[in-house]
Structures are given as structure tokens and as C-alpha cells.
Design an enzyme around this catalytic site. Structure first.
Site, PDB file in Angstrom:
ATOM      1  N   GLY A 162      -1.165  -2.593   4.244  1.00 45.08           N
ATOM      2  CA  GLY A 162      -2.009  -1.515   3.192  1.00 45.08           C
ATOM      3  C   GLY A 162      -3.254  -2.094   3.023  1.00 45.08           C
ATOM      4  CG  ASN A 173      -2.247  -5.169  -0.693  1.00 45.06           C
ATOM      5  OD1 ASN A 173      -2.467  -5.386  -1.695  1.00 45.06           O
ATOM      6  ND2 ASN A 173      -2.762  -4.135   0.033  1.00 45.06           N
ATOM      7  CB  SER A 205       2.418  -6.535 -10.716  1.00 43.75           C
ATOM      8  OG  SER A 205       1.894  -5.936 -11.819  1.00 43.75           O
ATOM      9  CE1 TYR A 248       3.209  -1.445  -8.837  1.00 44.57           C
ATOM     10  CE2 TYR A 248       3.237  -2.482 -10.897  1.00 44.57           C
ATOM     11  CZ  TYR A 248       2.666  -2.202  -9.466  1.00 44.57           C
ATOM     12  OH  TYR A 248       1.740  -3.098  -9.079  1.00 44.57           O
ATOM     13  CB  ILE A 300      -7.168  -5.339  -9.859  1.00 46.58           C
ATOM     14  CG1 ILE A 300      -6.268  -6.535 -10.328  1.00 46.58           C
ATOM     15  CG2 ILE A 300      -8.019  -5.529  -9.147  1.00 46.58           C
ATOM     16  CD1 ILE A 300      -6.900  -7.659 -10.861  1.00 46.58           C
TER      17      ILE A 300
HETATM   18  P1  NAP Z   1      -4.085   1.261  -3.692  1.00 43.65           P
HETATM   19  O1  NAP Z   1      -5.550   1.360  -4.056  1.00 43.65           O
HETATM   20  O2  NAP Z   1      -3.119   2.362  -4.200  1.00 43.65           O
HETATM   21  O3  NAP Z   1      -3.717   0.706  -2.247  1.00 43.65           O
HETATM   22  C1  NAP Z   1      -2.424   0.562  -1.999  1.00 43.65           C
HETATM   23  C2  NAP Z   1      -2.592   0.531  -0.221  1.00 43.65           C
HETATM   24  O4  NAP Z   1      -1.202   0.332   0.158  1.00 43.65           O
HETATM   25  C3  NAP Z   1      -3.236   1.737   0.550  1.00 43.65           C
HETATM   26  O5  NAP Z   1      -3.918   1.120   1.659  1.00 43.65           O
HETATM   27  C4  NAP Z   1      -1.839   2.459   1.329  1.00 43.65           C
HETATM   28  O6  NAP Z   1      -2.243   3.013   2.274  1.00 43.65           O
HETATM   29  C5  NAP Z   1      -1.061   1.301   1.379  1.00 43.65           C
HETATM   30  N1  NAP Z   1       0.475   1.640   1.462  1.00 43.65           N
HETATM   31  C6  NAP Z   1       1.156   2.145   0.632  1.00 43.65           C
HETATM   32  N2  NAP Z   1       2.301   2.360   1.037  1.00 43.65           N
HETATM   33  C7  NAP Z   1       2.545   2.004   2.156  1.00 43.65           C
HETATM   34  C8  NAP Z   1       3.371   1.866   3.483  1.00 43.65           C
HETATM   35  N3  NAP Z   1       4.616   2.384   3.190  1.00 43.65           N
HETATM   36  N4  NAP Z   1       2.922   1.403   4.241  1.00 43.65           N
HETATM   37  C9  NAP Z   1       1.439   1.039   4.936  1.00 43.65           C
HETATM   38  N5  NAP Z   1       0.801   1.120   3.629  1.00 43.65           N
HETATM   39  C10 NAP Z   1       1.193   1.573   2.579  1.00 43.65           C
HETATM   40  O7  NAP Z   1      -3.488   0.002  -4.416  1.00 43.65           O
HETATM   41  P2  NAP Z   1      -4.184  -1.231  -4.878  1.00 43.65           P
HETATM   42  O8  NAP Z   1      -4.391  -1.192  -6.224  1.00 43.65           O
HETATM   43  O9  NAP Z   1      -4.913  -1.625  -4.081  1.00 43.65           O
HETATM   44  O10 NAP Z   1      -2.786  -2.118  -5.001  1.00 43.65           O
HETATM   45  C11 NAP Z   1      -2.503  -3.065  -3.835  1.00 43.65           C
HETATM   46  C12 NAP Z   1      -1.148  -4.042  -4.336  1.00 43.65           C
HETATM   47  O11 NAP Z   1      -1.660  -4.743  -5.317  1.00 43.65           O
HETATM   48  C13 NAP Z   1      -0.052  -3.254  -4.666  1.00 43.65           C
HETATM   49  O12 NAP Z   1       1.063  -3.801  -3.997  1.00 43.65           O
HETATM   50  C14 NAP Z   1      -0.013  -3.091  -5.993  1.00 43.65           C
HETATM   51  O13 NAP Z   1       1.317  -2.944  -6.592  1.00 43.65           O
HETATM   52  C15 NAP Z   1      -0.576  -4.311  -6.308  1.00 43.65           C
HETATM   53  N6  NAP Z   1      -1.198  -4.601  -7.783  1.00 43.65           N
HETATM   54  C16 NAP Z   1      -2.212  -3.655  -8.083  1.00 43.65           C
HETATM   55  C17 NAP Z   1      -2.766  -3.758  -9.492  1.00 43.65           C
HETATM   56  C18 NAP Z   1      -3.887  -3.048  -9.901  1.00 43.65           C
HETATM   57  O14 NAP Z   1      -4.251  -3.044 -11.001  1.00 43.65           O
HETATM   58  N7  NAP Z   1      -4.709  -2.499  -9.012  1.00 43.65           N
HETATM   59  C19 NAP Z   1      -2.346  -4.765 -10.311  1.00 43.65           C
HETATM   60  C20 NAP Z   1      -1.040  -5.402  -9.904  1.00 43.65           C
HETATM   61  C21 NAP Z   1      -0.391  -5.389  -8.440  1.00 43.65           C
HETATM   62  P3  NAP Z   1      -2.134   4.799   2.194  1.00 43.65           P
HETATM   63  O15 NAP Z   1      -3.338   4.927   1.295  1.00 43.65           O
HETATM   64  O16 NAP Z   1      -2.517   5.107   3.727  1.00 43.65           O
HETATM   65  O17 NAP Z   1      -0.994   5.155   1.769  1.00 43.65           O
END
Ligand code: NAP
Length: 247
Positions: free
Chosen positions: A12, A90, A142, A155, A188
């Protein structure tokens, strides 16, 4: 940085935290595998940016919830690079709602995307890491997996599961010098948190000791440390990068 002769796969990594991790690892000299599910153009842009740091890049479309697609992706990685040194699990999604309104489908889809995906990728990756008797796996969990959160039963369960998986994999593979750690981001600034309303964000900031949301580079820097030999005596740990929320 000169090329390290090490290969890292970030699931991802077309946007958000995954994109920042890929760019940081490329800056550090890792060859990169950029994985995406839906938007190839955006993923290829990330690939070009990584290449500009002088490393080799492979961009692969694969839905990491699907074992067959993960297996095919790993075969492509081995064909291209002959090895895999670092896996960053990720990819993740949210489907928030209070539990009484949450369908089993919404629960299962989130667990599938956040937890089963890490099982699929780690299982394939360790096959190659075991042969080399070295490797580093970093799981993006997370703060919610540590503390729970109303409206995120699916989640938080998936992210707590990822912590258990991290510790078990660390014990299972330590004798082969494969390290497995987790990074627990707080809130984030990405598309994922972009769904939150402004007043919710302002309230959140008040509850964070460092009084700001994190940025994607805050997470990428920690992942880079855990990916590299600088952290060679660290395994089975969950490191919070959350502005002090989990104190
Ligand atoms: P994001 O901007 O929504 O990006 C998520 C990424 O994961 C996208 O590139 C998406 O691709 C990909 N993805 C989702 N399902 C997939 C699948 N089945 N196969 C391949 N790729 C897939 O999210 P983010 O905020 O960067 O989060 C990244 C990670 O950090 C996640 O695990 C999230 O739970 C964790 N996290 C985030 C936060 C926060 O505050 N943002 C906090 C704690 C943890 P597509 O767009 O092509 O679907």
C-alpha cells in the site's frame, strides 16, 4: 546515500504513510517494491520519485488480501531482485461505525485488509528471508490497537491482532535472524484521517501531549530505523510514534 544492495517491499505504498516510507527507504539506499491495489498512475509516480534517488524500483499491482496475488507479487520480486530483505506491512483500511450499526461484512473486510494481509505477505516473505538467515519485517499497527476506540471495533481488533502477530513471528524467526517489529502511529495527517471533521481534529490535538497530528515522515523515520541494521538487537517490539498519546 549509496545503494545498500537491500530490497524492501512496502504494501500500500501508492499514497499516505506507505508512500512516505517508500521514499525514505529509497533515500536510504534500499531498492524498492511499490505495491498498490487500485491507482497505478499514482503508484508509478512514487516509483519514479524513488528511482530519482539512484535505486532500482519495481511497481506491482496486488490486492494483499488475496494469497494468490501476494504469491505472484513475491515471485515477481524474486525474479527481479533475487531476494527480499525488508517487508513493511502497511496496507490498511477503516470502516468506522458504532458496533450496533457495524455489519459483519464491515468487520471482516477490515480484519482482512489490515491483519490477514500481513499474514499473507509475511508468510511469503519469510520463505526467502529464511534462506538468507536475515530480514526485517515492520508491521504498521495503531495506537487504537493498544488502547481501543469507540466506533472502531473492527479496526482496533485488526491492529491489536497485528501486535500479537508481531510478537509471535518475532519469537518464531529470531533463531533465523529475522526481526519483526511494529510501529503504532497516533493520528497522522493522511487521507485516512482526512475523513475526520475539523472540530474532531481540534479536540484530538488538545489530547495529544505534543499538540499536533503527526506527519507521514514521523512514521517513515521510525520504519527506516527498524528496517536497517541500526536496530539489529530489537525484535518483537511495538514502538509508538504518537506525540505522547500513549504515555
Ligand atoms: P491511506 O492514505 O488510506 O493509504 C492506504 C494504502 O493502503 C493505500 O495505498 C491503499 O491502496 C493501500 N491498500 C489498502 N488496502 C489494500 C489492499 N487490499 N491491497 C493493497 N493495498 C491496499 O492510509 P494511511 O493513513 O497512509 O495508512 C497507512 C497505514 O497506517 C494503515 O495500515 C493504517 O491503518 C495505519 N495507520 C494510520 C494512521 C493515520 O492516522 N493515518 C494511524 C495509525 C495507523 P488503494 O488506494 O489502492 O486502495
Amino acid at each position: 546515500m549509496p545503494r545498500l544492495d537491500k530490497v524492501a517491499l512496502v504494501t500500500g505504498s501508492s499514497k499516505g504513510i506507505g508512500r512516505a516510507i517508500a521514499i525514505k527507504l529509497a533515500k536510504d539506499g534500499f531498492d524498492l517494491v511499490i505495491n498498490y491495489r487500485s491507482n497505478g498512475d499514482v503508484a508509478r509516480e512514487v516509483g519514479l520519485l524513488c528511482e530519482s534517488f539512484g535505486v532500482k524500483v519495481l511497481v506491482v499491482k496486488a490486492d494483499v488480501t488475496r494469497p494468490d496475488e501476494v504469491e505472484a507479487m513475491m515471485s515477481q520480486v524474486i525474479e527481479e531482485f533475487g531476494k527480499l530483505d525488508v517487508l513493511v506491512n502497511n496496507a490498511g483500511i477503516t470502516k468506522d461505525s458504532l458496533v450496533l450499526r457495524m455489519s459483519l461484512e464491515d468487520f471482516t473486510q477490515v480484519v482482512d485488509a489490515n491483519l490477514n494481509s500481513a499474514f499473507n505477505c509475511s508468510k511469503e516473505a519469510v520463505k526467502y528471508m529464511m534462506k538468507k538467515r536475515s530480514g526485517s519485517i515492520v508491521n504498521i499497527t495503531s495506537i487504537v490497537g493498544l488502547r481501543g476506540n469507540a466506533g472502531q471495533v473492527n479496526y482496533s481488533a485488526s491492529k491489536a491482532g497485528l501486535i500479537g502477530m508481531t510478537k509471535s513471528l518475532a519469537k518464531e524467526f529470531a533463531s533465523r535472524s529475522i526481526r519483526v517489529n511494529a510501529v503504532a502511529p497516533g493520528f497522522i495527517e493522511t487521507d485516512m484521517t482526512g475523513k475526520l471533521k475539523d472540530d474532531v481534529i481540534e479536540e484530538l490535538k488538545k489530547s495529544i501531549p505534543l499538540k499536533r497530528l503527526g506527519n507521514v515522515e514521523d512514521i517513515a523515520n521510525m520504519v527506516s530505523f527498524l528496517a536497517k541494521d541500526d536496530s539489529s538487537y530489537i525484535t518483537g517490539q511495538v514502538i509508538s510514534v504518537d506525540g505522547g498519546m500513549n504515555i
